[in-house]
Design a protein around this motif. Structure first.
Motif, PDB file in Angstrom:
ATOM      1  N   ASP A  33       0.815  -1.213   0.000  1.00 49.13           N
ATOM      2  CA  ASP A  33       0.000   0.000   0.000  1.00 49.13           C
ATOM      3  C   ASP A  33       0.852   1.266   0.000  1.00 49.13           C
ATOM      4  O   ASP A  33       0.367   2.340  -0.353  1.00 49.13           O
ATOM      5  N   CYS A  34       2.096   1.141   0.414  1.00 46.89           N
ATOM      6  CA  CYS A  34       2.973   2.311   0.504  1.00 46.89           C
ATOM      7  C   CYS A  34       3.479   2.692  -0.887  1.00 46.89           C
ATOM      8  O   CYS A  34       4.078   1.876  -1.591  1.00 46.89           O
ATOM      9  N   LYS A  35       3.228   3.938  -1.272  1.00 45.37           N
ATOM     10  CA  LYS A  35       3.659   4.426  -2.577  1.00 45.37           C
ATOM     11  C   LYS A  35       4.865   5.374  -2.466  1.00 45.37           C
ATOM     12  O   LYS A  35       5.288   5.943  -3.479  1.00 45.37           O
ATOM     13  N   ILE A  36       5.403   5.532  -1.254  1.00 47.32           N
ATOM     14  CA  ILE A  36       6.543   6.425  -1.053  1.00 47.32           C
ATOM     15  C   ILE A  36       7.819   5.702  -1.468  1.00 47.32           C
ATOM     16  O   ILE A  36       8.125   4.625  -0.966  1.00 47.32           O
ATOM     17  N   ARG A  37       8.560   6.306  -2.356  1.00 46.16           N
ATOM     18  CA  ARG A  37       9.796   5.699  -2.839  1.00 46.16           C
ATOM     19  C   ARG A  37      10.999   6.464  -2.295  1.00 46.16           C
ATOM     20  O   ARG A  37      10.895   7.623  -1.919  1.00 46.16           O
ATOM     21  N   GLN A  38      12.136   5.780  -2.253  1.00 44.80           N
ATOM     22  CA  GLN A  38      13.345   6.421  -1.746  1.00 44.80           C
ATOM     23  C   GLN A  38      13.700   7.619  -2.612  1.00 44.80           C
ATOM     24  O   GLN A  38      13.617   7.574  -3.845  1.00 44.80           O
ATOM     25  N   SER A  39      14.102   8.691  -1.944  1.00 45.92           N
ATOM     26  CA  SER A  39      14.439   9.943  -2.630  1.00 45.92           C
ATOM     27  C   SER A  39      15.943  10.011  -2.874  1.00 45.92           C
ATOM     28  O   SER A  39      16.745   9.726  -1.986  1.00 45.92           O
ATOM     29  N   SER A  40      16.309  10.417  -4.068  1.00 47.11           N
ATOM     30  CA  SER A  40      17.720  10.602  -4.408  1.00 47.11           C
ATOM     31  C   SER A  40      18.118  12.069  -4.359  1.00 47.11           C
ATOM     32  O   SER A  40      19.240  12.414  -4.733  1.00 47.11           O
ATOM     33  N   LEU A  41      17.233  12.940  -3.881  1.00 50.44           N
ATOM     34  CA  LEU A  41      17.498  14.375  -3.878  1.00 50.44           C
ATOM     35  C   LEU A  41      18.706  14.708  -3.008  1.00 50.44           C
ATOM     36  O   LEU A  41      18.817  14.262  -1.873  1.00 50.44           O
ATOM     37  N   ARG A  42      19.612  15.515  -3.543  1.00 45.47           N
ATOM     38  CA  ARG A  42      20.729  16.066  -2.798  1.00 45.47           C
ATOM     39  C   ARG A  42      20.666  17.584  -2.910  1.00 45.47           C
ATOM     40  O   ARG A  42      20.051  18.130  -3.826  1.00 45.47           O
ATOM     41  N   LEU A  43      21.315  18.270  -1.961  1.00 39.46           N
ATOM     42  CA  LEU A  43      21.279  19.734  -1.993  1.00 39.46           C
ATOM     43  C   LEU A  43      21.792  20.288  -3.318  1.00 39.46           C
ATOM     44  O   LEU A  43      21.284  21.283  -3.836  1.00 39.46           O
ATOM     45  N   ARG A  44      22.801  19.651  -3.859  1.00 40.02           N
ATOM     46  CA  ARG A  44      23.374  20.144  -5.108  1.00 40.02           C
ATOM     47  C   ARG A  44      22.399  20.019  -6.273  1.00 40.02           C
ATOM     48  O   ARG A  44      22.608  20.627  -7.340  1.00 40.02           O
ATOM     49  N   ASP A  45      21.340  19.238  -6.097  1.00 40.34           N
ATOM     50  CA  ASP A  45      20.358  19.067  -7.159  1.00 40.34           C
ATOM     51  C   ASP A  45      19.378  20.225  -7.245  1.00 40.34           C
ATOM     52  O   ASP A  45      18.658  20.357  -8.246  1.00 40.34           O
ATOM     53  N   LEU A  46      19.301  21.049  -6.195  1.00 40.90           N
ATOM     54  CA  LEU A  46      18.369  22.170  -6.204  1.00 40.90           C
ATOM     55  C   LEU A  46      18.904  23.269  -7.122  1.00 40.90           C
ATOM     56  O   LEU A  46      20.007  23.782  -6.910  1.00 40.90           O
ATOM     57  N   ASP A  47      18.154  23.602  -8.113  1.00 45.27           N
ATOM     58  CA  ASP A  47      18.538  24.630  -9.077  1.00 45.27           C
ATOM     59  C   ASP A  47      18.656  25.971  -8.357  1.00 45.27           C
ATOM     60  O   ASP A  47      17.670  26.498  -7.843  1.00 45.27           O
ATOM     61  N   GLN A  48      19.862  26.535  -8.321  1.00 40.37           N
ATOM     62  CA  GLN A  48      20.072  27.747  -7.543  1.00 40.37           C
ATOM     63  C   GLN A  48      19.496  28.996  -8.208  1.00 40.37           C
ATOM     64  O   GLN A  48      19.559  30.079  -7.645  1.00 40.37           O
ATOM     65  N   THR A  49      18.921  28.845  -9.398  1.00 39.40           N
ATOM     66  CA  THR A  49      18.154  29.961  -9.939  1.00 39.40           C
ATOM     67  C   THR A  49      16.771  30.020  -9.304  1.00 39.40           C
ATOM     68  O   THR A  49      16.103  31.049  -9.350  1.00 39.40           O
ATOM     69  N   ASN A  50      16.339  28.909  -8.696  1.00 39.42           N
ATOM     70  CA  ASN A  50      15.024  28.843  -8.051  1.00 39.42           C
ATOM     71  C   ASN A  50      15.115  28.785  -6.535  1.00 39.42           C
ATOM     72  O   ASN A  50      14.111  28.994  -5.852  1.00 39.42           O
ATOM     73  N   TRP A  51      16.299  28.477  -6.013  1.00 44.23           N
ATOM     74  CA  TRP A  51      16.465  28.303  -4.572  1.00 44.23           C
ATOM     75  C   TRP A  51      17.679  29.080  -4.089  1.00 44.23           C
ATOM     76  O   TRP A  51      18.689  29.161  -4.778  1.00 44.23           O
ATOM     77  N   THR A  52      17.576  29.620  -2.886  1.00 45.65           N
ATOM     78  CA  THR A  52      18.715  30.250  -2.219  1.00 45.65           C
ATOM     79  C   THR A  52      19.108  29.389  -1.033  1.00 45.65           C
ATOM     80  O   THR A  52      18.286  29.119  -0.147  1.00 45.65           O
ATOM     81  N   ILE A  53      20.360  28.946  -1.012  1.00 49.36           N
ATOM     82  CA  ILE A  53      20.861  28.062   0.049  1.00 49.36           C
ATOM     83  C   ILE A  53      21.988  28.778   0.776  1.00 49.36           C
ATOM     84  O   ILE A  53      22.927  29.267   0.157  1.00 49.36           O
ATOM     85  N   CYS A  54      21.888  28.822   2.111  1.00 50.60           N
ATOM     86  CA  CYS A  54      22.912  29.480   2.930  1.00 50.60           C
ATOM     87  C   CYS A  54      23.284  28.554   4.078  1.00 50.60           C
ATOM     88  O   CYS A  54      22.410  28.084   4.809  1.00 50.60           O
ATOM     89  N   ILE A  55      24.582  28.280   4.236  1.00 51.72           N
ATOM     90  CA  ILE A  55      25.081  27.417   5.311  1.00 51.72           C
ATOM     91  C   ILE A  55      26.094  28.215   6.119  1.00 51.72           C
ATOM     92  O   ILE A  55      27.116  28.646   5.586  1.00 51.72           O
ATOM     93  N   ILE A  56      25.815  28.420   7.408  1.00 52.48           N
ATOM     94  CA  ILE A  56      26.702  29.224   8.258  1.00 52.48           C
ATOM     95  C   ILE A  56      26.854  28.553   9.620  1.00 52.48           C
ATOM     96  O   ILE A  56      25.975  27.811  10.059  1.00 52.48           O
ATOM     97  N   PRO A  57      27.984  28.787  10.330  1.00 56.10           N
ATOM     98  CA  PRO A  57      28.105  28.313  11.714  1.00 56.10           C
ATOM     99  C   PRO A  57      27.030  28.957  12.577  1.00 56.10           C
ATOM    100  O   PRO A  57      26.704  30.131  12.417  1.00 56.10           O
ATOM    101  N   LYS A  58      26.462  28.181  13.497  1.00 57.80           N
ATOM    102  CA  LYS A  58      25.363  28.700  14.313  1.00 57.80           C
ATOM    103  C   LYS A  58      25.296  27.938  15.618  1.00 57.80           C
ATOM    104  O   LYS A  58      25.238  26.718  15.636  1.00 57.80           O
ATOM    105  N   SER A  59      25.295  28.667  16.731  1.00 54.96           N
ATOM    106  CA  SER A  59      25.117  28.023  18.032  1.00 54.96           C
ATOM    107  C   SER A  59      23.681  27.532  18.171  1.00 54.96           C
ATOM    108  O   SER A  59      22.753  28.125  17.619  1.00 54.96           O
ATOM    109  N   LEU A  60      23.505  26.455  18.901  1.00 57.94           N
ATOM    110  CA  LEU A  60      22.168  25.905  19.126  1.00 57.94           C
ATOM    111  C   LEU A  60      21.361  26.877  19.977  1.00 57.94           C
ATOM    112  O   LEU A  60      21.803  27.272  21.050  1.00 57.94           O
ATOM    113  N   PRO A  61      20.174  27.304  19.522  1.00 54.40           N
ATOM    114  CA  PRO A  61      19.359  28.227  20.326  1.00 54.40           C
ATOM    115  C   PRO A  61      19.008  27.627  21.685  1.00 54.40           C
ATOM    116  O   PRO A  61      19.022  26.409  21.873  1.00 54.40           O
ATOM    117  N   LEU A  62      18.681  28.500  22.635  1.00 49.79           N
ATOM    118  CA  LEU A  62      18.435  28.066  24.006  1.00 49.79           C
ATOM    119  C   LEU A  62      17.329  27.027  24.080  1.00 49.79           C
ATOM    120  O   LEU A  62      17.461  26.016  24.772  1.00 49.79           O
TER     121      LEU A  62
END
Length: 237
Positions: A33-62
């Motif tokens: 009954d399960c129709k969910i298939r494994q995803s091969s999506l990686r961050l590099r696959d996101l078209d950066q003309t449509n997505w903005t990706i920002c990775i920065i150091p960050k302390s864990l909020p309280l």
């Protein structure tokens, strides 16, 4: 036609039968009954003309630091002696002209932080998998924290059933054998976590073992989903 099936003993419709279905999908690799298939999506696959990706150091909020302390063993700057941020923040936004749509936020166990718009593709569960896998092996995923709930479906379940069962609720966890577990798993947030595991691992590999509910006085709801390997053979419980 309803996508869930009520059975005798269901106390929390419509969420409980939905959660039971997702739990069975995760546990049984032969459940057709399960129709969910494994995803091969990686961050590099996101078209950066449509997505903005920002990775920065960050302390864990309280708030998230306090939640991780309830688990024990998860590192924070305070218990590692590291004065620099121990975690990092991953922000992802869709480059759409309409910026009035509400954004969704959630944290993974290593402080991966995602902001996406609800109507965007790919799905939130797929992006969660891609963000985590960008820095860590999927096999290391042990917890999913969902903080400051804004999803009305999940809040309705908590308000109608869970909190009414425990008027003194500040922190309580539900095992997969409990009716409340299936109810929480059947909410939109629970479904997202189930789809995250199904999309990352497929069926019969990983499952949610426990769902913890945290509700401080005057604060929003927080949830923690504990992840484990699906027991095999005689070990299955």
């Amino acid at each position: 036609m309803s996508s869930y099936h009520l059975v005798e003993g269901d106390r929390f419709p419509p969420w409980q039968p939905k959660g039971r279905k997702y739990r069975q999908w995760m546990e049984d690799f032969e459940n057709g009954d399960c129709k969910i298939r494994q995803s091969s999506l990686r961050l590099r696959d996101l078209d950066q003309t449509n997505w903005t990706i920002c990775i920065i150091p960050k302390s864990l909020p309280l708030r998230e630091t306090l939640l991780t302390r309830r688990v024990g063993g998860l590192p924070t700057e305070g218990n590692t002696g590291n004065q620099r941020p121990f975690y990092k923040k991953v922000s992802i936004r869709s480059n759409q002209e309409d910026t009035d749509d509400p954004a969704l936020e959630w944290y993974g166990p290593q402080e991966d932080f995602v902001v996406v718009r609800a109507q965007d593709e790919p799905y939130i569960s797929e992006i969660s998998k891609a963000v985590y896998e960008n820095s860590f092996s999927l096999d290391t995923l042990k917890y999913v924290f969902v903080t400051r709930l804004i999803d009305e479906d999940t809040k309705n379940c908590l308000n109608y059933y869970i909190s009414s069962d425990r008027e003194d609720l500040v922190y309580h966890s539900y095992e997969y054998t409990e009716l409340q577990f299936d109810a929480l798993l059947g909410t939109k947030i629970g479904k997202t976590v189930a789809y995250l595991l199904l999309g990352a691992f497929g069926q019969g590999v990983k499952r949610v073992r426990r769902i913890a509910v945290i509700s401080e006085v005057g604060q929003d709801w927080d949830l923690r989903f504990d992840i484990e390997d699906v027991p095999q053979g005689d070990e299955f419980i």
